[in-house]
Design a protein around this motif. Structure first.
Motif, short mmCIF file in Angstrom:
data_model
loop_
_atom_site.label_atom_id
_atom_site.label_comp_id
_atom_site.label_asym_id
_atom_site.label_seq_id
_atom_site.Cartn_x
_atom_site.Cartn_y
_atom_site.Cartn_z
N ALA A 42 45.07 21.19 39.88
CA ALA A 42 44.05 21.25 38.82
C ALA A 42 43.76 19.84 38.33
O ALA A 42 44.67 19.05 38.08
N PRO A 43 42.48 19.47 38.17
CA PRO A 43 42.13 18.13 37.71
C PRO A 43 42.36 17.98 36.21
O PRO A 43 42.53 18.98 35.49
N PRO A 44 42.34 16.75 35.68
CA PRO A 44 42.50 16.56 34.23
C PRO A 44 41.48 17.34 33.41
O PRO A 44 41.80 17.80 32.31
N THR A 45 40.27 17.53 33.94
CA THR A 45 39.24 18.28 33.21
C THR A 45 39.69 19.71 32.93
O THR A 45 39.32 20.29 31.90
N ALA A 46 40.48 20.29 33.82
CA ALA A 46 40.96 21.65 33.61
C ALA A 46 41.84 21.73 32.38
O ALA A 46 41.68 22.61 31.53
N HIS A 47 42.78 20.80 32.27
CA HIS A 47 43.67 20.79 31.11
C HIS A 47 42.90 20.50 29.83
O HIS A 47 43.18 21.07 28.78
N GLU A 48 41.93 19.60 29.94
CA GLU A 48 41.10 19.28 28.77
C GLU A 48 40.34 20.51 28.29
O GLU A 48 40.28 20.80 27.09
N LEU A 49 39.78 21.27 29.23
CA LEU A 49 38.99 22.45 28.84
C LEU A 49 39.89 23.53 28.25
O LEU A 49 39.51 24.19 27.27
N VAL A 50 41.08 23.71 28.82
CA VAL A 50 42.01 24.69 28.26
C VAL A 50 42.36 24.30 26.82
O VAL A 50 42.48 25.17 25.94
N PRO A 66 51.23 29.31 34.00
CA PRO A 66 50.10 29.02 33.12
C PRO A 66 49.62 27.60 33.33
O PRO A 66 50.42 26.69 33.61
N LEU A 67 48.32 27.39 33.22
CA LEU A 67 47.75 26.05 33.28
C LEU A 67 47.77 25.50 31.85
O LEU A 67 47.09 26.01 30.98
N LEU A 68 48.59 24.48 31.64
CA LEU A 68 48.88 24.01 30.29
C LEU A 68 47.84 23.01 29.79
O LEU A 68 47.28 22.25 30.58
N LEU A 124 39.78 30.69 25.88
CA LEU A 124 40.06 30.57 27.32
C LEU A 124 41.55 30.39 27.55
O LEU A 124 42.21 29.61 26.86
N ARG A 125 42.07 31.11 28.51
CA ARG A 125 43.41 30.87 29.03
C ARG A 125 43.32 30.79 30.55
O ARG A 125 42.39 31.35 31.15
N ALA A 126 44.28 30.10 31.16
CA ALA A 126 44.15 29.82 32.60
C ALA A 126 45.51 29.92 33.28
O ALA A 126 46.56 29.66 32.67
N HIS A 127 45.47 30.26 34.55
CA HIS A 127 46.67 30.39 35.37
C HIS A 127 46.44 29.72 36.72
O HIS A 127 45.35 29.80 37.29
N ASP A 149 56.25 17.92 31.89
CA ASP A 149 56.49 18.84 32.99
C ASP A 149 55.46 19.96 32.96
O ASP A 149 55.23 20.58 31.93
N ALA A 150 54.83 20.22 34.11
CA ALA A 150 53.83 21.29 34.18
C ALA A 150 54.46 22.67 34.15
O ALA A 150 53.76 23.66 34.03
N GLY A 151 55.78 22.75 34.24
CA GLY A 151 56.45 24.04 34.16
C GLY A 151 56.74 24.63 35.52
O GLY A 151 56.10 24.28 36.52
N PRO A 152 57.72 25.54 35.59
CA PRO A 152 58.09 26.14 36.87
C PRO A 152 57.10 27.20 37.33
O PRO A 152 56.33 27.74 36.54
N TRP A 153 57.14 27.47 38.61
CA TRP A 153 56.37 28.56 39.21
C TRP A 153 57.23 29.82 39.20
O TRP A 153 58.43 29.77 39.46
#
Length: 349
Positions: A139-147, A172-174, A154-157, A182-186
């Motif tokens: 996921a690009p930085p824009t994805a995290h910015e939009l979340v 979850p996309l943080l 909006l919520r994202a996975h 850390d982006a978190g575990p899968w």
């Protein structure tokens, strides 16, 4: 997920069933091959992810080409099963989004979709809720910015998988993004199990090998394999959870020092968040040994090659650092390896 082409409802010439759906891997992460999936496997994946992550929807906005397994699953099968309209945004990405007030919207995303969704945020704000699924490349930085901007609307996975395996894990996309920590575990999907060597160390990277009922049948096989080695290096954090370390092919030795190229990539993203960087291994050279190359694009920001070198001070030096006007990408947003290496001239960095 691996970039694919799909030919629906065609049987294999090697004696496959007539209701199989044929997908072809692009060869960007391996030899180009065909893989066959059955309708019940497609339906099961839609059910699993639709129930666990998405919930009820009234409309789908699909940015993933249906030639891609991800696009076929959530841009064709889910709306058909749910009986809801789908806007195929991949075909005309700049067309206005048809979102009605109060609708529950699913956005099926690849990297290029996030900037388009950000531009359309006033339209998305008509919705009652928006769930975004992201797959393919990171996921690009824009994805995290939009979340971050659009919460709680909006919520994202993120979905981890491939043409060969289908979706195998999610997280979850943080809003803070990888550079913020850390982006978190899968977390593995319920029908996926891990195959682990009983003698393997309890800590440290292992190759991710899975079993599951949604593995695809290879073109020269009569049935799906019993297990599949994904090529991902992971560190297990629980019975059904793991963190990605990188690809098994991305673990190299430079002058006898082990280098996880995924960690090189993470360091570049953390130190140079406004810069596009791609780190790729080079073929083993009988004289120079293993090495890696960094392709980068400053995208108009005041960044120079010295900044790239400074970000890599904790790692063995790359064989070369190649500056480009932009990083070439495949239609699903992954770095185009062939195009990148066409820019590469084997000289010392």
């Amino acid at each position: 997920m691996t970039e694919t082409t799909v030919t629906p409802t065609h049987a294999s010439r090697t004696g496959g069933r007539h209701d199989e759906i044929r997908f072809g891997t692009s060869g960007s992460t391996g030899e180009a091959r065909h893989w066959f999936r059955l309708p019940h496997q497609m339906e099961r994946e839609v059910e699993l992810i639709g129930t666990r992550l998405v919930g009820p929807v009234d409309r789908v906005l699909n940015y993933a080409p249906p030639q891609h397994l991800f696009g076929a699953l959530f841009g064709q099968w889910l709306p058909r099963i749910a009986g809801v309209p789908v806007h195929q945004a991949w075909a005309d990405p700049f067309a206005p989004l048809p979102v009605s007030p109060g609708e529950r919207v699913l956005a099926v995303c690849i990297p290029m979709a996030w900037d388009l969704l950000r531009r359309s945020l006033p339209v998305l704000e008509r919705a009652g809720s928006v769930v975004a699924l992201h797959s393919s490349a990171a996921a690009p930085p824009t994805a995290h910015e939009l979340v971050r901007r659009a919460a709680p609307l909006l919520r994202a996975h993120e979905i981890l998988g491939s043409t060969e395996t289908g979706g195998l894990a999610h997280r979850p996309l943080l809003p803070e993004g990888p550079e913020g920590g850390d982006a978190g575990p899968w977390q593995a999907l319920p029908d996926v199990s891990f195959v682990r060597d009983a003698g393997a160390p309890t800590r440290g990277p292992e190759e991710l090998v899975i079993r599951g009922p949604r593995l695809a049948r290879p073109e020269h096989g009569t049935r799906p394999p019993d297990r599949w080695a994904t090529g991902d290096l992971v560190e297990f954090t629980g019975p059904r959870a793991f963190r990605l370390v990188g690809r098994s092919s991305s673990l190299i030795k430079v002058n006898g020092v082990k280098v996880h190229l995924a960690r090189v990539d993470e360091q570049l993203k953390a130190c140079l968040p406004q810069t596009e960087c791609v780190v790729l291994p080079l073929p083993d050279d009988s004289l120079a040994g293993e090495g890696y190359v960094v392709f980068w694009s400053g995208r108009g920001h005041a960044v120079g090659i010295a900044d790239v070198r400074a970000a890599l001070r904790d790692f063995p030096s790359p064989s070369q650092i190649v500056e480009l006007a932009g990083i070439p990408r495949t239609p699903t947003g992954k770095p185009d390896r062939s195009a990148l290496f066409a820019e590469f001239a084997p000289t010392s960095a």
